[in-house]
Design an enzyme around this catalytic site. Structure first.
Site, short mmCIF file in Angstrom:
data_model
loop_
_atom_site.label_atom_id
_atom_site.label_comp_id
_atom_site.label_asym_id
_atom_site.label_seq_id
_atom_site.Cartn_x
_atom_site.Cartn_y
_atom_site.Cartn_z
N ASP A 51 9.95 -27.08 55.99
CA ASP A 51 9.59 -25.77 56.25
C ASP A 51 9.34 -25.00 54.83
O ASP A 51 9.93 -24.68 54.15
CB ASP A 51 10.93 -24.93 56.97
CG ASP A 51 10.67 -23.43 57.04
OD1 ASP A 51 9.52 -23.24 56.95
OD2 ASP A 51 11.60 -22.96 57.37
N GLU A 130 11.16 -27.43 22.80
CA GLU A 130 12.44 -27.32 22.17
C GLU A 130 13.34 -26.42 23.13
O GLU A 130 13.21 -25.08 22.55
CB GLU A 130 12.41 -26.82 20.70
CG GLU A 130 11.57 -27.77 19.76
CD GLU A 130 11.36 -27.11 18.43
OE1 GLU A 130 12.09 -26.06 17.92
OE2 GLU A 130 10.89 -27.93 17.67
N GLU A 132 16.15 -24.35 24.23
CA GLU A 132 17.39 -23.90 23.85
C GLU A 132 18.25 -23.48 24.84
O GLU A 132 17.72 -23.08 26.17
CB GLU A 132 17.51 -22.84 22.73
CG GLU A 132 16.71 -23.38 21.49
CD GLU A 132 16.28 -22.13 20.54
OE1 GLU A 132 16.13 -22.31 19.43
OE2 GLU A 132 16.38 -20.84 21.10
N GLU A 212 22.77 -24.27 17.94
CA GLU A 212 22.05 -23.40 17.52
C GLU A 212 22.53 -22.11 16.60
O GLU A 212 23.86 -22.11 16.69
CB GLU A 212 21.05 -22.83 18.70
CG GLU A 212 19.58 -23.49 18.56
CD GLU A 212 18.81 -22.97 17.49
OE1 GLU A 212 19.13 -22.28 16.83
OE2 GLU A 212 17.96 -23.81 17.28
N GLU A 220 20.47 -26.79 21.33
CA GLU A 220 19.10 -27.26 21.40
C GLU A 220 19.29 -28.84 21.39
O GLU A 220 20.23 -29.47 20.71
CB GLU A 220 18.37 -26.80 20.45
CG GLU A 220 16.78 -27.27 20.43
CD GLU A 220 15.94 -26.69 19.16
OE1 GLU A 220 15.33 -27.69 18.84
OE2 GLU A 220 16.17 -25.41 18.92
N HIS A 269 10.32 -23.21 21.80
CA HIS A 269 9.30 -23.51 20.87
C HIS A 269 8.54 -24.83 21.59
O HIS A 269 9.03 -25.60 21.78
CB HIS A 269 9.63 -23.58 19.38
CG HIS A 269 10.52 -22.59 18.82
ND1 HIS A 269 11.50 -22.91 17.72
CD2 HIS A 269 10.56 -21.19 19.29
CE1 HIS A 269 12.12 -21.82 17.62
NE2 HIS A 269 11.38 -20.74 18.59
N ARG A 339 8.32 -18.74 10.17
CA ARG A 339 8.82 -18.90 11.59
C ARG A 339 8.89 -17.29 12.12
O ARG A 339 9.22 -17.42 13.40
CB ARG A 339 10.35 -19.26 11.40
CG ARG A 339 10.19 -20.84 11.32
CD ARG A 339 11.72 -21.48 11.25
NE ARG A 339 11.69 -22.93 11.70
CZ ARG A 339 11.45 -23.94 10.89
NH1 ARG A 339 10.95 -23.63 9.47
NH2 ARG A 339 11.47 -25.05 11.06
N GLU A 358 2.79 -25.30 17.12
CA GLU A 358 4.07 -24.85 17.68
C GLU A 358 3.96 -23.36 17.96
O GLU A 358 3.74 -22.43 17.16
CB GLU A 358 5.01 -24.97 16.65
CG GLU A 358 6.60 -24.67 17.10
CD GLU A 358 7.72 -24.53 15.92
OE1 GLU A 358 8.71 -24.09 16.42
OE2 GLU A 358 7.29 -25.19 14.95
N ARG A 360 5.75 -20.58 19.36
CA ARG A 360 7.30 -20.11 19.32
C ARG A 360 7.67 -18.94 20.20
O ARG A 360 8.67 -18.80 20.47
CB ARG A 360 7.55 -19.64 17.83
CG ARG A 360 7.18 -20.76 16.83
CD ARG A 360 7.57 -20.33 15.48
NE ARG A 360 8.91 -19.73 15.24
CZ ARG A 360 9.92 -20.44 15.05
NH1 ARG A 360 9.68 -22.03 14.96
NH2 ARG A 360 11.00 -20.23 14.88
#
Length: 470
Positions: A51, A130, A132, A212, A220, A269, A339, A358, A360
């Site tokens: 369904d 990555e 977390e 972390e 992580e 990330h 970062r 990457e 983030r």
């Protein structure tokens, strides 16, 4: 595996039942179970009925019948069930037309991979998230007409330094200092290792696990990069394994981006690279060892980031993490090591095979199939249109003077803003019919009706502290 190999695998492992799993529109894994006798080679073409009107964001009640077609390549043995159980991830099919269902997130991811190949740009997109998460020891919450609260408890919470634990032995990570002291400060080393080993027992390669930055068990575990659809499957397994390992040990795991006020939020990330004929295409001789193609890819993500956030940061809680002035990557810029930028070019290795971008900004509340597909479509749009991302920003963004910071665009400040951006900017997602207009419209309507408006309409508990005596 092929269907006949799945049947032999089931017999070898003395399987008694088969668990059929699929992802709903919003990103929760769903399942139902049939006896092993119901599975034969024809099942992998004919499937089983269910369904579809009872699945969030899917069929209306007058068109509820759907088919679930198991994918033989996804066969695994469930590590938690009492009886030997074969798990098969499935695709969803319309029983009338026998065509794949346009709102099936896994089908959207399959179309994204097909579109990449059709462009001739590459033949595989590798994704490495990555993800977390938090490990809590107790969670209570309520939201009703006259009452709203949440209460989180953790053996690692600094708020428990004075609690009688018979005895209280201390070693509570200080605020924003969980990254990453050894035990006894780190209370969850063995639990995370069990999560890691369970993932590896399922054939999911893991690169590392660690505590972390935040207190209260923030952690992580990084999976090794895989092709897009396969990583969508693995992220579903990842969340399932972590929740169940924690649950059977008396803990609970959440991928909610910002459960704690004043401490770090939870991100995901996401590393992206495109390859062709076994060769990486993002390695070159430009800034940070990148190719021109990689910078066009970065340009695509930066251009479409506000709309992407509707899929990569799809909850109202996501924007409690994405707040300017903190560590969250809200600034739409790129850098090789900074970062505080939304996009980083990792510099851990000089190998061309390690060259990637990457992104983030995303968080793990997302539906992996949809988020990874949207990111790939932004990357391809950047490459196809040769979108210049501008110069890198290698300064600490949070130290910039106001006049410089004003020139750095920012990610959306709310889910509503991200949804409005998606309304205005979604043509890049619809190339190759990867995301259809129906998918975009349904996502927007669901988020507004079921998440944005309900949160906007409710008094916030903190408002009573601010305004009750006004």
């Amino acid at each position: 595996m092929k269907p006949n190999e799945v049947l032999a695998f089931a017999k070898e492992n003395k399987v008694k039942v088969v668990d059929l799993r699929f992802m709903d529109f919003l990103g929760i894994w769903q399942h139902y179970t049939v006896p092993i006798g119901a599975l034969d080679e024809s099942t992998f073409e004919d499937g089983f009925g269910f369904d579809g009107s009872s699945i969030r964001g899917w069929q209306p009640i007058n068109a509820s019948d759907m088919l679930i077609i198991p994918d033989a390549k996804t066969a695994k043995i469930d590590p938690f069930y009492a009886e030997p159980t074969l798990v098969l991830i499935a695709n969803i099919v319309d029983p009338t037309t026998l065509t794949p269902y346009s709102r099936d997130p896994r089908f959207i991811a399959q179309k994204a991979e097909s579109y990449l190949k059709s462009t001739g740009i590459g033949d595989v997109a590798y994704i490495g998230p990555e993800a977390e998460f938090f490990i809590f020891d107790d969670i209570r919450f309520e939201s009703s007409t006259h009452r709203a609260f949440y209460e989180i408890d953790s053996i690692e919470g600094t708020w428990n330094t004075g609690r009688d634990e018979c005895p209280n032995l201390g070693y509570k990570p200080r605020l924003k200092e969980g990254y990453f002291p050894v035990p006894p400060m780190d209370k969850f080393q063995d639990l995370r290792t069990e999560m890691l080993l369970t993932l590896e027992s399922l054939g999911i390669e893991v690169e590392a696990q660690h505590h972390e930055v935040a207190q209260a068990g923030q952690a992580e575990i990084d999976m090794k990069f895989r092709p897009l659809v396969e990583m969508g499957d693995q992220l579903a397994w990842f969340k399932y394994v972590l929740k169940n390992v924690a649950y059977r040990k008396g803990h609970t795991v959440t991928f909610m981006p910002k459960p704690l006020f004043g401490d770090n939020g939870t991100g995901m990330h996401t590393h992206v690279s495109i390859w062709k004929d076994g060769q990486p295409l993002f390695a070159g001789d430009r800034y940070a060892g990148g190719s021109q193609m990689m910078f066009y890819a970065i340009g695509g993500i930066l251009k479409h980031c506000k709309a992407l956030c509707a899929f990569t940061n799809p909850t109202t809680n996501s924007y409690k993490r994405l707040v300017p002035g903190y560590e969250a990557p809200v600034n739409l810029a790129y850098s090789s090591r900074n970062r505080s930028a939304a996009i980083r070019i990792p510099m851990y290795s000089t190998s061309p095979k390690a060259k990637r971008i990457e992104f983030r900004t995303p968080d793990p509340s997302c539906n992996g199939y949809l988020a990874f597909s949207a990111i790939l479509m932004a990357v391809l749009d950047g490459i196809e249109k040769k979108i210049d991302p501008g110069d890198p920003l290698d300064k600490n963004i949070y130290d910039l003077p106001p006049e410089e910071l004003a020139n750095v665009p920012s990610a959306p400040g709310s889910l509503e803003e991200a949804i409005e951006a998606l309304k205005a900017d979604h043509e890049f997602l619809m190339k190759g019919d990867v995301f259809t207009q129906d998918v975009i419209d349904t996502w927007i309507e669901y988020k507004k009706a079921h998440e944005i408006d309900p949160v906007k309409l409710r008094p916030h508990p903190h408002e009573f502290q601010l305004y009750f005596d006004i």
